[in-house]
Write a protein that holds these residues in place. Structure first.
Motif, short mmCIF file in Angstrom:
data_model
loop_
_atom_site.label_atom_id
_atom_site.label_comp_id
_atom_site.label_asym_id
_atom_site.label_seq_id
_atom_site.Cartn_x
_atom_site.Cartn_y
_atom_site.Cartn_z
N ARG A 53 10.82 4.03 7.68
CA ARG A 53 10.24 5.22 8.31
C ARG A 53 8.73 5.30 8.13
O ARG A 53 8.06 6.01 8.87
N GLU A 54 8.21 4.61 7.16
CA GLU A 54 6.76 4.52 6.94
C GLU A 54 6.39 3.06 6.84
O GLU A 54 6.99 2.32 6.06
N PHE A 55 5.39 2.64 7.61
CA PHE A 55 5.04 1.23 7.60
C PHE A 55 4.35 0.87 6.29
O PHE A 55 3.48 1.61 5.81
N PRO A 56 4.76 -0.25 5.67
CA PRO A 56 4.14 -0.66 4.41
C PRO A 56 2.63 -0.86 4.58
O PRO A 56 2.17 -1.38 5.60
N ASN A 57 1.85 -0.44 3.60
CA ASN A 57 0.40 -0.59 3.64
C ASN A 57 0.03 -2.06 3.50
O ASN A 57 0.43 -2.72 2.55
N SER A 58 -0.73 -2.56 4.45
CA SER A 58 -1.10 -3.98 4.43
C SER A 58 -2.61 -4.17 4.29
O SER A 58 -3.13 -5.23 4.61
N LEU A 59 -3.32 -3.15 3.83
CA LEU A 59 -4.76 -3.28 3.63
C LEU A 59 -5.04 -4.22 2.47
O LEU A 59 -4.21 -4.45 1.59
N ARG A 60 -6.26 -4.77 2.47
CA ARG A 60 -6.67 -5.63 1.38
C ARG A 60 -6.56 -4.86 0.06
O ARG A 60 -6.94 -3.71 -0.04
N SER A 61 -6.05 -5.52 -0.96
CA SER A 61 -5.75 -4.84 -2.21
C SER A 61 -6.92 -4.84 -3.20
O SER A 61 -6.87 -4.12 -4.19
N ASP A 62 -7.95 -5.63 -2.95
CA ASP A 62 -9.07 -5.70 -3.88
C ASP A 62 -9.92 -4.43 -3.76
O ASP A 62 -10.59 -4.24 -2.75
#
Length: 579
Positions: free
Chosen positions: A319-328
């Protein structure tokens, strides 16, 4: 061309030119091709932007009262906001000018202005005919191959949705429509996902997550068709219409899940809100519309029956798209910043109209690309969480406003236009996707851009020559990070070599180069000037102080021709520290 002649061009278009000045400009237009070409460009831009044209000025002069009102040059005011010079006529200067010109009768003035208006109209008509019959200079020199002409869309068609995210393991199926580079979708586009998740956002505010294997069609501006698999969706605003082979689901502002099994039965689950479900079958057992509210489920058969069911475990529905932003946390990608729609939203791409400041949904306007956008002053982007404003520099470049605080800088002369939108695009797993050449920057640029994007770490920002974008560093600080330095690679993906076979002399006579400048609160911090694709890529670094507010990137053409100047920022980042 001399600056005084350029000023006469602007005064003519503004309707503030005197008869003597117009005579001088007319002589220059007849004698100098460069002056004539710039005059034509200024007239075209003025008409496009609906600024005060010389024709309107002449018409108003001829329709005026019997009182003679020649333009005055005694009193001028300079607007620091727009960088334009305007003439203001007062009763005192009017009387003075009448005393200085006792022989200028109203009939002579009318005759002069009629001739002036006639010439302007004739030139404007000539320009329009040239544009219609032969296109712009770029259109004349660069044409699509016959097999690509059929790919050009009607200019009236806008995009209805865009793919905003994909999971790393996504696998695309063979039934996907050829994709547009910025992953925007028009009515009738098919999305075939064999594995993984794909998030689709409609411009009408509906968000759909496709769970592979799944086939989905963007059937309209506020509708979709599920042909295989399952989806989850969240709707805000207008009602969203979803169809399957056996049902129609009208979402009345809610969150739901819809799935289609192997025998074409449709299952509907409502997480919250309300939906209306009706069967699409025409059999005898067909039932009327049924309303479902929070926690309710139903199955619609291929015979047209609607049966209530018990909602089982919802863990299989994302129901919520996983966050795929850069983790640094020490590096914030400016591609993610430009693509954002809120402080914490992450999207794959964006397109912003530099002439409007709005999200750009326009497809190609001409057979060779998205069409020109003309200077219209600073455009604030209040809808964007991080971008302060965008702009196209004026023709003379003098006192160009670059941020919402009114900062003015002097830029070199340019054509006063750019090509298509400002865009940003993240790198994704798109091995199985086929991209179409239409709806991107222009003639045959897609391959060049895609090749470089595939080598990126995070992605690219596209700033075709004669455009600027300003980032609000204070908004970045709301993420509890303080920007300390900008780092990015700038390049010109000029692809003029595509014309080597059929226009070698033209290529030899022109240098397709661009300039790129970085300002911080109006102070020039770094620049790269007069560079082409042959000059390669260059890393640019700008240190940022704690009190710095606006970071501005500006690309301009470095020669007299703005075609092919495909300037890109590659893997741009802001290095940050905790506040």
């Amino acid at each position: 061309m001399k600056d005084d002649l350029r000023r006469l061009i602007y005064r003519t278009v503004d309707g503030t030119v005197t008869a003597e000045e117009f005579d001088r400009l007319q002589d220059a237009i007849l004698e100098d091709d460069e002056v004539r070409d710039e005059y034509l460009d200024v007239v075209a831009m003025s008409q496009t932007l609906r600024h005060v044209s010389a024709v309107d000025s002449a018409a108003r002069s001829l329709a005026d009262s019997d009182e003679v009102r020649p333009p005055s040059t005694d009193t001028q005011t300079v607007s620091k906001k727009q960088g334009n010079t305007q003439t203001r006529t007062t009763p005192q200067t009017l009387a003075a000018s009448q005393k200085k010109s006792p022989t200028m009768t109203k009939w002579r003035l009318a005759a002069v202005m009629t001739m002036a208006a006639s010439m302007i109209v004739a030139v404007a008509i000539r320009y329009s005919i040239q544009q219609h019959n032969a296109g712009t200079l770029l259109d004349q020199r660069v044409t699509l191959r016959d097999d690509m002409q059929s790919q050009v869309r009607e200019a009236s068609v806008n995009y209805v949705a865009r793919i905003t995210n994909v999971s790393p393991e996504v696998v695309w199926g063979p039934d996907s429509s050829d994709s547009e580079f910025l992953l925007r979708k028009v009515e009738g586009d098919s999305i075939d996902v064999r594995k993984g998740l794909v998030e689709l956002e409609y411009y009408s505010a509906a968000k759909i997550i496709l769970h592979g294997p799944c086939k989905f069609v963007t059937s309209g501006a506020n509708s979709g068709r599920l042909e295989e698999g399952r989806i989850t969706g969240r709707v805000a605003g207008e009602h969203f219409h979803l169809t399957t082979p056996t049902a129609t689901v009208v979402d009345l502002g809610t969150e739901l899940a819809v799935s289609l099994n192997h025998i074409a039965e449709t299952d509907v689950h409502v997480f919250n809100g309300k939906v209306e479900v009706s069967p699409d079958a025409s059999g005898e057992s067909s039932q009327p519309t049924v309303s479902l509210t929070e926690g309710m489920s139903a199955r619609i058969s291929d015979h047209g029956t609607i049966e209530p069911t018990v909602m089982g475990s919802t863990e299989s529905f994302v129901r919520e798209f996983p966050n795929s932003l850069r983790s640094d946390p020490a590096e914030l990608s400016l591609v993610d910043v430009v693509c954002a729609t809120s402080l914490f939203d992450n999207n794959l791409s964006t397109a912003i109209g530099p002439d409007t400041g709005d999200p750009d949904r326009r497809p190609w306007q001409t057979p060779t690309g998205p069409g020109h956008r003309f200077a219209s002053g600073l455009q604030e982007t209040r809808w964007h969480p991080f971008i302060d404003s965008v702009f196209i520099p004026w023709l003379n470049g003098i006192e160009t406003e670059i941020d919402s605080s009114g900062t003015l800088v002097d830029l070199p002369q340019c054509t006063g236009r750019t090509w298509g939108p400002i865009w940003a695009r993240r790198k994704i797993n798109d091995v199985q996707l086929n991209y179409r050449v239409k709806d991107f920057w222009g003639t045959l640029t897609l391959g060049v851009v895609m090749e470089r994007l595939s080598q990126c770490d995070s992605g690219m920002i596209g700033l075709h020559a004669n455009v600027g974008v300003t980032i609000d560093l204070n908004a970045i600080r709301q993420l509890d990070r303080r920007p300390t330095r900008f780092v990015g690679v700038v390049a010109n993906l000029d692809n003029s070599a595509i014309k080597e076979a059929d226009a070698p002399e033209w290529l030899e006579a022109n240098r397709f180069s661009a300039d790129f400048r970085i300002f911080v609160d109006g102070e020039l911090r770094d620049s790269r000037l007069d560079f082409t694709r042959a000059d390669g890529e260059l890393e640019m670094i700008v240190d940022l102080d704690p009190e710095d507010r606006f970071l501005t990137f500006v690309s301009t053409d470095a020669d007299s021709f703005d075609g092919f100047d495909h300037v890109v920022l590659i893997d741009p980042i802001l290095e940050t520290v905790a506040p």
